[in-house]
Enzyme design. Structure first.
Site, PDB file in Angstrom:
ATOM      1  N   CYS A  86       0.980  -1.367   0.000  1.00 47.87           N
ATOM      2  CA  CYS A  86       0.020  -0.054   0.043  1.00 47.87           C
ATOM      3  C   CYS A  86       0.882   1.253   0.124  1.00 47.87           C
ATOM      4  O   CYS A  86       1.458   1.531  -0.948  1.00 47.87           O
ATOM      5  CB  CYS A  86      -0.783  -0.163   1.202  1.00 47.87           C
ATOM      6  SG  CYS A  86      -2.096  -1.269   0.888  1.00 47.87           S
ATOM      7  N   HIS A 120      -3.529  -5.347   0.575  1.00 50.86           N
ATOM      8  CA  HIS A 120      -3.599  -5.963   1.799  1.00 50.86           C
ATOM      9  C   HIS A 120      -3.377  -7.408   1.883  1.00 50.86           C
ATOM     10  O   HIS A 120      -4.449  -8.152   2.023  1.00 50.86           O
ATOM     11  CB  HIS A 120      -4.756  -5.609   2.793  1.00 50.86           C
ATOM     12  CG  HIS A 120      -4.262  -3.988   3.139  1.00 50.86           C
ATOM     13  ND1 HIS A 120      -3.936  -3.567   4.306  1.00 50.86           N
ATOM     14  CD2 HIS A 120      -4.695  -2.851   2.616  1.00 50.86           C
ATOM     15  CE1 HIS A 120      -3.848  -2.095   4.207  1.00 50.86           C
ATOM     16  NE2 HIS A 120      -4.409  -1.656   3.295  1.00 50.86           N
ATOM     17  N   GLU A 134      -2.660  -9.143   4.164  1.00 54.01           N
ATOM     18  CA  GLU A 134      -3.190  -9.666   5.550  1.00 54.01           C
ATOM     19  C   GLU A 134      -4.394  -9.584   5.686  1.00 54.01           C
ATOM     20  O   GLU A 134      -5.224 -10.127   6.668  1.00 54.01           O
ATOM     21  CB  GLU A 134      -2.563  -8.970   6.734  1.00 54.01           C
ATOM     22  CG  GLU A 134      -3.015  -7.590   6.963  1.00 54.01           C
ATOM     23  CD  GLU A 134      -3.403  -6.621   5.858  1.00 54.01           C
ATOM     24  OE1 GLU A 134      -3.916  -5.621   6.208  1.00 54.01           O
ATOM     25  OE2 GLU A 134      -2.370  -6.575   5.207  1.00 54.01           O
TER      26      GLU A 134
END
Length: 493
Positions: A378, A461, A463
């Site tokens: 990001c 992302h 995660e």
């Protein structure tokens, strides 16, 4: 019980009892008795409602040439049933329903629309306030995730933004302490269609409204979020002002919105940690989903220094689960100090705002490139993109949600969780940098690799939290790079 007869049907209209939640007294023919919340009807003229009879006859006419007329009759209750009714009447006093005089109506159970979301284009959207009161300024974006509003609210990457949730029902699972992505709410406020009036989740410790009040976060419900999302998609992100202050005019709030922009704002300094700290906690066994993390068992941990541009807790958990010992440092921590720690790798985290407004972060990344394996996601992707020699630009309405398709190397498609308003311009990247991932919605650069500099990045992302786990493999790839470097050093020694 209501029944009807027609064609080959044998039911008969019978009016015996009507259960009412709101007690009413019927007028006209028939006698009514209100008892224990039930309205008992007797001596009601047994006339079939024309609309019911005609609808039934009409629906049968298309399939049956001859139709038995609707029969309406009264079947008296059995003697046993009559005795039950009589005992209930004797046991419970009759309660009369008082007709309220005109102008003496009870207060409405619904809150009035007492909050405004005013946009820089002059739109004024009225809704119902929840959470904190006051006046707040921010950029309005929409998020398409169907779950995870708590994770979104505590994601530092949303600093300075109002999040309009496209999922219409928000707040139904409440708030719990385990799903926080940081220690507090960072976004400016939330916009929802319907705020749940009840919480239903075994881990919840408070409602969304209570949490917003605790955090000083404004919320507005009753907004047509579909219409707002379409406007943002067509026009682009708009600056807005959310206010419960009735002393401020619409024109004042519109002026506030027009005077502010997120472009050029360095928000990293506002969300980063103040001092370095260590992190070793991985994903709880109850929630672990990847068999690849088993390879980390019994292996010497990799030391990773993570730049905190607004890092999420679940990123730290995933790195730890893959066998990393993490030292988190502030966004402006000098590269020379990072290299003195002699880490196995350096991680550049997610974060809010304009990446071009943080030149100090870009300079630190330049000094680390080629020295250690690096991984950026990001904001980290955008910082490294500038460190490579490229530039960034602002997207029309950004990428915010948990359903963005990405084409990864080898033709693999990943459904990803994303949250960013800026992107790297691939046309500005130098030779040697390979664009490895493409966003299939708009064709923007979603990942890069520079083999010579031992650098890899993705613009989303891995995660998740919330979102799918397709991209979790990125952590494994970063660990493999560090393991390869460790093996080279061992051979050289």
């Amino acid at each position: 019980t209501l029944g009807f007869s027609g064609g080959d049907r044998s039911q008969i209209f019978r009016i015996a009892r009507v259960e009412l939640k709101t007690m009413q007294v019927l007028s006209g023919a028939g006698t009514s008795i209100v008892s224990s919340g039930r309205l008992l009807l007797k001596d009601v003229p047994h006339v079939a409602p024309p609309s019911v009879a005609s609808c039934w006859a009409g629906s049968r006419s298309s399939t049956t040439s001859t139709s038995t007329p609707v029969v309406v009759s009264s079947v008296p209750p059995s003697a046993a049933r009559a005795r039950v009714i009589q005992r209930r009447r004797a046991r419970t006093p009759i309660r009369l329903v008082k007709t309220q005089a005109a102008g003496d109506a009870p207060p409405s159970p619904w809150k009035k629309k007492d909050s405004r979301l005013v946009l820089e284009d002059g739109s004024v959207l009225w809704g119902t306030a929840f959470g904190a009161s006051g006046t707040q300024l921010g950029e309005v974006v929409f998020n398409t995730a169907l779950s995870g509003y708590q994770e979104v609210m505590t994601d530092p990457s949303y600093k300075g933004q109002f999040v309009c949730f496209t999922c219409p029902h928000i707040g139904n699972v409440g708030i719990n302490p385990e799903d926080m992505e940081s220690d507090k709410v960072h976004l400016a406020g939330i916009v929802v269609r319907d705020l749940s009036v009840a919480v239903s989740n075994y881990r919840a410790t408070m409602s969304l409204d209570e949490y917003c009040k605790q955090q000083g976060t404004m919320g507005i419900s009753g907004i047509d979020t579909r219409d707002l999302t379409i406007a943002l998609r067509d026009v682009g992100c708009l600056v807005g002002v959310m206010s419960t202050d009735t002393s401020k005019t619409d024109e004042e709030l519109i002026g506030m919105a027009k005077s502010w922009s997120i472009v050029g704002k360095d928000l990293l300094a506002e969300v980063t940690c103040k001092e370095p700290y260590e992190w070793r906690q991985g994903t709880d066994a109850e929630w672990e989903f990847s068999a690849a993390t088993q390879a980390a068992q019994g292996r010497e941990p990799f030391h990773v220094v993570a730049y905190d541009y607004g890092i999420k807790k679940n990123i730290l958990r995933r790195l730890a689960s893959f066998g990393c010992r993490i030292t988190v440092v502030p966004a402006n921590w000098p590269a020379s100090e990072v290299l003195k720690m002699n880490p196995d790798g350096v991680f550049f985290s997610n974060g809010p705002g304009d990446p071009s407004a943080a030149p100090y972060a870009v300079e630190n990344a330049k000094q680390i490139l080629g020295q250690k394996p690096v991984f950026g996601i990001c904001m980290g992707h955008q910082i490294l993109g500038q460190a490579f020699g490229g530039s960034t630009f602002k997207l029309k309405f950004g990428h915010h949600g948990g359903n963005h398709p990405i084409r990864a190397p080898g033709g693999r498609i990943e459904v990803s969780s994303q949250n960013h308003n800026f992107a790297v311009d691939p046309a500005t990247l130098p030779a040697g940098v390979e664009v490895t991932h493409i966003n299939l919605n708009d064709g923007t650069c979603a990942g890069m690799v520079w083999e010579d500099k031992k650098a890899m990045t993705i613009q989303y992302h891995p995660e998740a939290s919330p979102g799918p786990h397709d991209a979790d493999v990125s952590f494994e790839q970063f660990v493999n790079w560090m393991n390869a470097e460790r093996s080279k050093k061992a051979v050289a020694a």
